[in-house]
Design an enzyme around this catalytic site. Structure first.
Site, PDB file in Angstrom:
ATOM      1  N   GLN A 136       0.121   3.328  -0.828  1.00 12.51           N
ATOM      2  CA  GLN A 136       0.227   4.276  -1.933  1.00 12.51           C
ATOM      3  C   GLN A 136      -0.084   3.592  -3.271  1.00 12.51           C
ATOM      4  OE1 GLN A 136       0.709   7.551  -2.376  1.00 12.51           O
ATOM      5  NE2 GLN A 136       0.641   7.957  -0.171  1.00 12.51           N
ATOM      6  N   SER A 137      -1.156   2.851  -3.299  1.00 12.77           N
ATOM      7  CA  SER A 137      -1.528   2.093  -4.498  1.00 12.77           C
ATOM      8  C   SER A 137      -2.060   3.000  -5.610  1.00 12.77           C
ATOM      9  CB  SER A 137      -2.599   1.052  -4.140  1.00 12.77           C
ATOM     10  OG  SER A 137      -3.161   0.485  -5.297  1.00 12.77           O
TER      11      SER A 137
END
Length: 338
Positions: A75-76
């Protein structure tokens, strides 16, 4: 300091707002709290990485790149903003995503930032947690180069001296806002991870002799490691700017008491912070970075570290789109409700 000598693509929505958080300040009963809204930088819901990418992507363009690569957690926020910036420039983007949480949740793996990565046209590959992601990215980049692509690689978080220029500029921007409003600011607080935001800020603040202490609330590494990473990058950034040694080791301060069980794993304090900011100020935080930074701020106010009569600015690094990947962490019946 003349940042115009460095190539830059002006895509961020700047300056970002500086707002007073009256209801949160009253609730905590301590200092006057303000927020610097770097969640409002534009580009696919915004966030702090857009400032860095203005300089990084200009450098990629200057080098004739036709493919940009970067890496980060599943979930960058950085990966999502890189994909968005590349889409705006008409450049291909390939992302390596590290599974740092071992989550099997479908939303975590396919919604939130991951959904937007693909909507912006990026291609992705996943790697298990603990992979040397820098080495892996260079290996994949070489694969593309053998196919004739001109690849520009960006380190995780955009955290190198070129990317840190974005937060040198942010320090200048904040000081101008403080001066224009006659605000005497006693502390600046933000979440710190890959080091580029804190390194750029402290370099800019010291270069301008701002005399405002900067506190990074760590989201991953132990304190000494985090401080050393920031200090080394700040020194390299100052060298790039032509003001070597402007940052001393004691200028770099991180508090890593709010990491919890690890990077990307929500904490009770972070979830409380998300609820407080949302219900009191209509501001959305993300569970990975900004919520843990805010949790540190809230706890330190409660402990009297930041005192009544002081003025504290919280730099919001963005990332609210990650909330859609962490829906299983929320049980609203048991969260803070005022």
């Amino acid at each position: 300091m003349h940042l115009s000598r460095y190539p830059r693509h002006f895509l961020a929505h700047l300056p970002t707002p500086l707002e007073r958080l009256d209801r949160l300040s009253r609730e905590l009963g301590g200092p006057e709290i303000w927020i610097k809204r770097d969640d409002c930088t534009g580009l696919s819901t915004g966030g702090n990485k857009t400032r860095k990418l203005e300089f990084l992507m200009a450098e990629a363009d200057l080098r004739g790149a036709d493919l940009v690569m970067t890496q980060g957690a599943t979930q960058s926020n950085h990966a999502r903003q890189t994909a968005a910036f590349a889409a705006k420039m008409g450049m291909a983007c390939h992302l390596l995503l590290e599974d740092r949480t071992s989550s099997n949740n479908a939303n975590y793996n396919h919604n939130g930032n991951v959904l937007l990565d693909h909507m912006h046209g990026a291609t992705t590959e996943k790697r298990p947690g603990g992979t040397d992601m820098h080495a892996e990215m260079e290996s994949v980049a070489e694969r593309f180069r053998t196919e004739g692509r001109n690849v520009y690689t960006i380190p995780g978080g955009g955290s190198n001296p070129t990317g840190a220029l974005g937060y040198v500029n942010c320090a200048f921007e904040m000081l101008a806002q403080f001066n224009d409003r006659a605000l005497k600011v006693d502390h600046i607080v933000h979440a710190t991870g890959s080091a580029g935001t804190q390194a750029g800020l402290i370099t800019g603040l010291k270069a301008m002799n701002a005399r405002i202490p900067l506190l990074g609330i760590g989201v991953r590494a132990p304190r000494l490691k985090q401080e050393e990473n920031v200090y080394n990058l700040a020194r390299a950034t100052a060298e790039k700017l032509g003001c070597p040694d402007v940052v001393a080791r004691e200028d770099v301060v991180a508090n890593t008491d709010y990491v919890g069980d690890g990077y990307g794993i929500p904490t009770e304090g972070g979830l409380e912070a998300i609820g407080m900011f949302a219900e009191l100020e209509a501001v959305l935080l993300d569970p990975v970075y900004s919520a843990k930074g805010a949790a540190g701020l809230i706890d330190l106010v409660r402990k009297g570290h930041f005192k009544k009569g002081e003025r504290v600015v919280f730099l919001h690094t963005g990332g609210a789109v990650a909330l859609f990947g962490y829906d299983s962490a929320f049980d609203f019946a048991d969260r803070w409700t005022g």
